[in-house]
Design a protein around this motif. Sequence first.
Motif, PDB file in Angstrom:
ATOM      1  N   ASP A 200       0.792  -1.228   0.000  1.00 64.91           N
ATOM      2  CA  ASP A 200       0.000   0.000   0.000  1.00 64.91           C
ATOM      3  C   ASP A 200       0.825   1.280   0.000  1.00 64.91           C
ATOM      4  O   ASP A 200       0.305   2.354  -0.285  1.00 64.91           O
ATOM      5  N   PHE A 201       2.136   1.197   0.318  1.00 64.77           N
ATOM      6  CA  PHE A 201       2.985   2.392   0.334  1.00 64.77           C
ATOM      7  C   PHE A 201       4.322   2.079  -0.331  1.00 64.77           C
ATOM      8  O   PHE A 201       4.888   1.000  -0.122  1.00 64.77           O
ATOM      9  N   ASN A 202       4.849   3.051  -1.103  1.00 67.70           N
ATOM     10  CA  ASN A 202       6.167   2.841  -1.681  1.00 67.70           C
ATOM     11  C   ASN A 202       7.247   3.210  -0.658  1.00 67.70           C
ATOM     12  O   ASN A 202       6.959   3.726   0.424  1.00 67.70           O
ATOM     13  N   THR A 203       8.494   2.940  -1.016  1.00 66.11           N
ATOM     14  CA  THR A 203       9.602   3.111  -0.076  1.00 66.11           C
ATOM     15  C   THR A 203       9.731   4.551   0.401  1.00 66.11           C
ATOM     16  O   THR A 203       9.960   4.805   1.587  1.00 66.11           O
ATOM     17  N   ASN A 204       9.573   5.508  -0.515  1.00 60.26           N
ATOM     18  CA  ASN A 204       9.727   6.917  -0.148  1.00 60.26           C
ATOM     19  C   ASN A 204       8.695   7.343   0.897  1.00 60.26           C
ATOM     20  O   ASN A 204       9.004   8.083   1.838  1.00 60.26           O
ATOM     21  N   VAL A 205       7.463   6.843   0.761  1.00 60.45           N
ATOM     22  CA  VAL A 205       6.409   7.180   1.720  1.00 60.45           C
ATOM     23  C   VAL A 205       6.741   6.599   3.098  1.00 60.45           C
ATOM     24  O   VAL A 205       6.614   7.274   4.122  1.00 60.45           O
TER      25      VAL A 205
ATOM     26  N   ALA B  23       8.483  12.448  14.163  1.00 58.27           N
ATOM     27  CA  ALA B  23       8.390  11.937  15.530  1.00 58.27           C
ATOM     28  C   ALA B  23       6.960  11.479  15.833  1.00 58.27           C
ATOM     29  O   ALA B  23       5.998  12.010  15.269  1.00 58.27           O
ATOM     30  N   PRO B  24       6.788  10.491  16.712  1.00 54.66           N
ATOM     31  CA  PRO B  24       5.444  10.057  17.104  1.00 54.66           C
ATOM     32  C   PRO B  24       4.606  11.221  17.627  1.00 54.66           C
ATOM     33  O   PRO B  24       5.129  12.166  18.213  1.00 54.66           O
ATOM     34  N   ARG B  25       3.300  11.147  17.352  1.00 55.94           N
ATOM     35  CA  ARG B  25       2.331  12.191  17.726  1.00 55.94           C
ATOM     36  C   ARG B  25       2.560  13.476  16.949  1.00 55.94           C
ATOM     37  O   ARG B  25       2.204  14.561  17.394  1.00 55.94           O
ATOM     38  N   ASN B  26       3.176  13.347  15.767  1.00 55.45           N
ATOM     39  CA  ASN B  26       3.386  14.488  14.886  1.00 55.45           C
ATOM     40  C   ASN B  26       2.902  14.126  13.481  1.00 55.45           C
ATOM     41  O   ASN B  26       2.684  12.954  13.158  1.00 55.45           O
ATOM     42  N   ALA B  27       2.769  15.169  12.638  1.00 52.40           N
ATOM     43  CA  ALA B  27       2.233  14.981  11.287  1.00 52.40           C
ATOM     44  C   ALA B  27       3.273  15.327  10.238  1.00 52.40           C
ATOM     45  O   ALA B  27       4.290  15.968  10.515  1.00 52.40           O
ATOM     46  N   GLY B  28       2.985  14.880   9.016  1.00 50.81           N
ATOM     47  CA  GLY B  28       3.855  15.186   7.878  1.00 50.81           C
ATOM     48  C   GLY B  28       3.090  14.958   6.594  1.00 50.81           C
ATOM     49  O   GLY B  28       1.923  14.550   6.611  1.00 50.81           O
ATOM     50  N   SER B  29       3.745  15.210   5.466  1.00 50.15           N
ATOM     51  CA  SER B  29       3.097  14.961   4.173  1.00 50.15           C
ATOM     52  C   SER B  29       4.141  14.497   3.171  1.00 50.15           C
ATOM     53  O   SER B  29       5.332  14.769   3.320  1.00 50.15           O
ATOM     54  N   VAL B  30       3.665  13.813   2.130  1.00 51.96           N
ATOM     55  CA  VAL B  30       4.560  13.278   1.109  1.00 51.96           C
ATOM     56  C   VAL B  30       3.782  13.135  -0.195  1.00 51.96           C
ATOM     57  O   VAL B  30       2.581  12.864  -0.194  1.00 51.96           O
ATOM     58  N   VAL B  31       4.486  13.309  -1.315  1.00 48.60           N
ATOM     59  CA  VAL B  31       3.859  13.191  -2.634  1.00 48.60           C
ATOM     60  C   VAL B  31       3.537  11.724  -2.929  1.00 48.60           C
ATOM     61  O   VAL B  31       4.345  10.834  -2.687  1.00 48.60           O
TER      62      VAL B  31
END
Length: 541
Positions: free
Chosen positions: A449-454, A462-470
């Motif tokens: 369901d996810f590629n290596t970059n994701v 860090a845990p309990r934090n957010a992020g985004s990726v293409v």
Amino acid sequence: RLITEVALDQEAGQLGLAMSDETVQRLLASEKVFQGADGKFDAMRFKQIANDAGFSERGFLADQKNAYLRKTLTDIVVAGVEPPKLMVEAIHRFRNESRTIEYFVLPPSLVGAAATPSDEELKKYFDEREQTFRAKEYRKLTTLVVSPSAIGKPDSVSAEEARKLYDEVKSKRYGTPEKRDVRQIVLKSDSEAEAALAKLKAGADFDALAAELKLNPKDINLGLVEQRDFGDAAVGAAVFALSAPGLTEPVHTAFGTVVSQVKSITPAVYNKTFEQAEPELRAEIAAQRATPEVRKLHELIEDQRASGKPLAEAAKAAGLETQVFEAVDDAGNDRSGKPIASLPSGPDLVKAAFASDIGVDNDTVATRDGGYVWYEVEGIEPARQKTFEEVKEAVADAMRSEAAQKALAAKADEVVAKLNAGQSIEEVAKELGLQVQRANDVKREARPDFNTNVIVQFFDVAPRNAGSVVVDNGRLVFFVRDSKTPVFDPNSIESKTIAQQLKPALNNDLLEQYVGGLEKALGVDINQRALQAATGAERDR
């Protein structure tokens, strides 16, 4: 390598290390490379290897003595070296840390369509990136495939033949065979086995009876086994003939008479029925039958080519037809950039074709099933720089896509900021009209369901934090709900395996440092001019 050997020889001499000729001879005699088919030292083989290496027998012994002394020295350096516990624990954490990820995908439609760029903007964009809009080199290829799968005739294979192959391979290819949890006792005679069976049928405990007969518990408990696991086919047949857990009748074998108990049955699970697998099984059988014909056709076509006939004529003489590919690039794609699915032998053929030229008599390219691909390069369209007018629409698409990605990234940054400020991911998703999904037990390993970059991005936050990726369909916004790492046990099989894998690299690092120290102490210096003269580099200038 020579400098390393000399440095170690010097150190061995300074330490007074020595080895007798008798010891060297004994060590050489134990080397498998010098042994004959009977496993004993072969003097003639030894002399031949020494001569091939450019040594006399005495010179070879002296060279090997030095090699053994160097090995003794380096073995002492790394003796007892074990990977530090902290290093093993770090790798254990890296491999086994798992995270729970909550996420949703921001679609490009969320930021709307980008404005249509003007001609001036398009031209500027093109000028700055004109190398991106080059036309690749294309080659026109004529191919002829002769392989078992290409000339085999699946229709000639009967359903009975396909069914027989399915029954033979279904456990390995299409799922898991039936397994049974089995215990058994082996008695000396048929009468003893009948008496034991009577006790068991009367309600006697199997383990208690085995203890009474003084049998080792390890010998009676076979665990979950397949029918093929039984050394005696008759015992396996009796065990798997039972329709439910229970006791088998005694089976006489070369080692005694066996009484078995089936404790439980794990049914077979197959992901392909015979009907689903039948077409590929028919093709496989047909390909096997076609192998002799492949050899005959290969000889016939090679004879035709040797007489100077073009590939199309050689194919016609063999009753075959060639296939023409009008334009193939160095990645196996057509002019639209799409992979050519019917291109035989794929990357191997492309590599060979782009190393060839027009009019060259090429060697065949092998197919995976033991066949051959003949090919001719009929034409070459060189790579070139496309004009702005040719790629104007593609430039506009690229600009719009880039603008959309930037807008989507800005939107994702805004969303991530809300999540890091404490707003729940469910609330944010609801505001955007999106659905939150959850991925459990995410580790630093491949997932469908996810590629290596994701996955890398998941662990950069860090845990309990957010992020985004293409991602392919937009930009994935995620929140790391939690992170777990199993307790590190230095005595576990996994930890010992990690340590074993680390040890060679650790030894190499230590030896590099040791040899580097020796070379520094010995004042090693390389005369670059002499090296260039010795290797011919100076003459090549």
